[in-house]
Design a protein around this motif. Structure first.
Motif, PDB file in Angstrom:
ATOM      1  N   GLU A  73       0.814  -1.206  -0.238  1.00 33.15           N
ATOM      2  CA  GLU A  73       0.140   0.036   0.044  1.00 33.15           C
ATOM      3  C   GLU A  73       0.742   1.329  -0.137  1.00 33.15           C
ATOM      4  O   GLU A  73       0.738   2.200  -0.622  1.00 33.15           O
ATOM      5  CB  GLU A  73      -0.985  -0.076   1.275  1.00 33.15           C
ATOM      6  CG  GLU A  73      -1.990   1.217   1.282  1.00 33.15           C
ATOM      7  CD  GLU A  73      -2.919   1.000   2.576  1.00 33.15           C
ATOM      8  OE1 GLU A  73      -2.974   2.076   3.095  1.00 33.15           O
ATOM      9  OE2 GLU A  73      -3.572  -0.186   2.792  1.00 33.15           O
ATOM     10  N   ARG A  74       2.091   1.225   0.784  1.00 27.98           N
ATOM     11  CA  ARG A  74       2.966   2.450   0.757  1.00 27.98           C
ATOM     12  C   ARG A  74       3.364   2.495  -0.545  1.00 27.98           C
ATOM     13  O   ARG A  74       3.809   3.598  -1.054  1.00 27.98           O
ATOM     14  CB  ARG A  74       3.984   2.261   1.798  1.00 27.98           C
ATOM     15  CG  ARG A  74       3.547   2.347   3.228  1.00 27.98           C
ATOM     16  CD  ARG A  74       4.412   2.290   4.015  1.00 27.98           C
ATOM     17  NE  ARG A  74       4.009   2.361   5.671  1.00 27.98           N
ATOM     18  CZ  ARG A  74       4.786   1.936   6.494  1.00 27.98           C
ATOM     19  NH1 ARG A  74       5.817   1.295   6.510  1.00 27.98           N
ATOM     20  NH2 ARG A  74       4.207   2.062   7.936  1.00 27.98           N
ATOM     21  N   GLU A  77       1.054   4.120  -2.706  1.00 26.53           N
ATOM     22  CA  GLU A  77       0.998   5.650  -2.439  1.00 26.53           C
ATOM     23  C   GLU A  77       2.015   6.473  -2.997  1.00 26.53           C
ATOM     24  O   GLU A  77       1.891   7.605  -3.732  1.00 26.53           O
ATOM     25  CB  GLU A  77       0.581   5.699  -0.878  1.00 26.53           C
ATOM     26  CG  GLU A  77      -0.659   5.384  -0.486  1.00 26.53           C
ATOM     27  CD  GLU A  77      -0.867   5.569   0.942  1.00 26.53           C
ATOM     28  OE1 GLU A  77       0.328   5.857   1.693  1.00 26.53           O
ATOM     29  OE2 GLU A  77      -1.671   5.134   1.711  1.00 26.53           O
ATOM     30  N   GLU A  78       3.182   6.052  -2.805  1.00 26.16           N
ATOM     31  CA  GLU A  78       4.434   6.700  -3.320  1.00 26.16           C
ATOM     32  C   GLU A  78       4.484   6.716  -4.934  1.00 26.16           C
ATOM     33  O   GLU A  78       4.490   7.889  -5.615  1.00 26.16           O
ATOM     34  CB  GLU A  78       5.775   5.809  -2.962  1.00 26.16           C
ATOM     35  CG  GLU A  78       6.079   5.941  -1.543  1.00 26.16           C
ATOM     36  CD  GLU A  78       7.163   5.009  -1.137  1.00 26.16           C
ATOM     37  OE1 GLU A  78       7.802   4.954  -2.152  1.00 26.16           O
ATOM     38  OE2 GLU A  78       7.509   5.010   0.008  1.00 26.16           O
ATOM     39  N   ASP A  80       1.501   6.876  -6.638  1.00 26.17           N
ATOM     40  CA  ASP A  80       0.305   7.645  -6.989  1.00 26.17           C
ATOM     41  C   ASP A  80       1.033   9.203  -6.587  1.00 26.17           C
ATOM     42  O   ASP A  80       0.837  10.237  -7.433  1.00 26.17           O
ATOM     43  CB  ASP A  80      -0.668   7.581  -5.913  1.00 26.17           C
ATOM     44  CG  ASP A  80      -1.504   6.238  -6.459  1.00 26.17           C
ATOM     45  OD1 ASP A  80      -1.492   5.846  -7.743  1.00 26.17           O
ATOM     46  OD2 ASP A  80      -2.379   5.892  -5.515  1.00 26.17           O
ATOM     47  N   ASP A  81       1.770   9.440  -5.704  1.00 30.95           N
ATOM     48  CA  ASP A  81       2.469  10.967  -5.437  1.00 30.95           C
ATOM     49  C   ASP A  81       3.361  11.150  -6.612  1.00 30.95           C
ATOM     50  O   ASP A  81       3.012  12.410  -7.083  1.00 30.95           O
ATOM     51  CB  ASP A  81       3.206  10.893  -4.143  1.00 30.95           C
ATOM     52  CG  ASP A  81       2.390  10.799  -2.897  1.00 30.95           C
ATOM     53  OD1 ASP A  81       0.970  10.820  -3.106  1.00 30.95           O
ATOM     54  OD2 ASP A  81       2.829  10.502  -1.702  1.00 30.95           O
ATOM     55  N   ARG A  84       1.067  11.927  -9.591  1.00 33.39           N
ATOM     56  CA  ARG A  84       0.434  13.581  -9.537  1.00 33.39           C
ATOM     57  C   ARG A  84       1.233  14.448  -9.760  1.00 33.39           C
ATOM     58  O   ARG A  84       1.160  15.279 -10.574  1.00 33.39           O
ATOM     59  CB  ARG A  84       0.111  13.459  -7.972  1.00 33.39           C
ATOM     60  CG  ARG A  84      -1.667  13.089  -7.982  1.00 33.39           C
ATOM     61  CD  ARG A  84      -2.195  13.342  -6.462  1.00 33.39           C
ATOM     62  NE  ARG A  84      -2.696  12.148  -5.965  1.00 33.39           N
ATOM     63  CZ  ARG A  84      -2.127  11.593  -4.929  1.00 33.39           C
ATOM     64  NH1 ARG A  84      -1.224  12.121  -4.300  1.00 33.39           N
ATOM     65  NH2 ARG A  84      -2.908  10.469  -4.481  1.00 33.39           N
TER      66      ARG A  84
END
Length: 97
Positions: A73-74, A77-78, A80-81, A84
C-alpha cells in the motif's frame, strides 16, 4: 506355522506351533491394548498442542500478510504521489526539459 498334511488331505497343525502362535497373538493383543490406552490417555493433550500449533501458524501467516499488504500500500501511495507530480508538471518534451 508348520502344517502337516495327512493322507486324507486334512491339515494337521503341530501342537508346538499352536502354542507359540497363541503366545504371539496374546503378546500382540496386549501391546495393541497398551498403545490404545496411551493414545486415549494422551489424546486431549495432543489435541490441545495441535490447536495451539495451528493458531500460532495462522497468526504468523496473518501477520506476514498484513506486513506485506501495508508495504504494498505504501509503494502504491508513493507511485500515486509521483504520478500526481508528473501530471501537474505536464509532459516532458525537449522544449521544457
Amino acid at each position: 506355522m508348520f502344517l502337516l498334511i495327512a493322507s486324507d488331505r486334512t491339515p494337521i497343525v503341530e501342537p508346538k506351533t499352536i502354542k507359540s502362535t497363541l503366545l504371539c497373538m496374546c503378546q500382540l493383543l496386549r501391546r495393541r491394548q497398551e498403545l490404545d490406552y496411551h493414545w486415549k490417555k494422551n489424546a486431549p493433550r495432543l489435541r490441545r498442542r495441535n490447536l495451539l500449533t495451528g493458531l500460532a501458524i495462522g497468526a504468523f501467516v496473518v501477520g506476514i500478510y498484513t506486513i506485506v499488504s501495508v508495504k504494498q500500500e505504501r509503494i502504491v501511495e508513493e507511485l500515486d504521489d509521483e504520478a500526481r507530480i508528473h501530471i501537474s508538471r505536464g509532459p516532458r518534451t525537449s522544449a521544457n526539459s
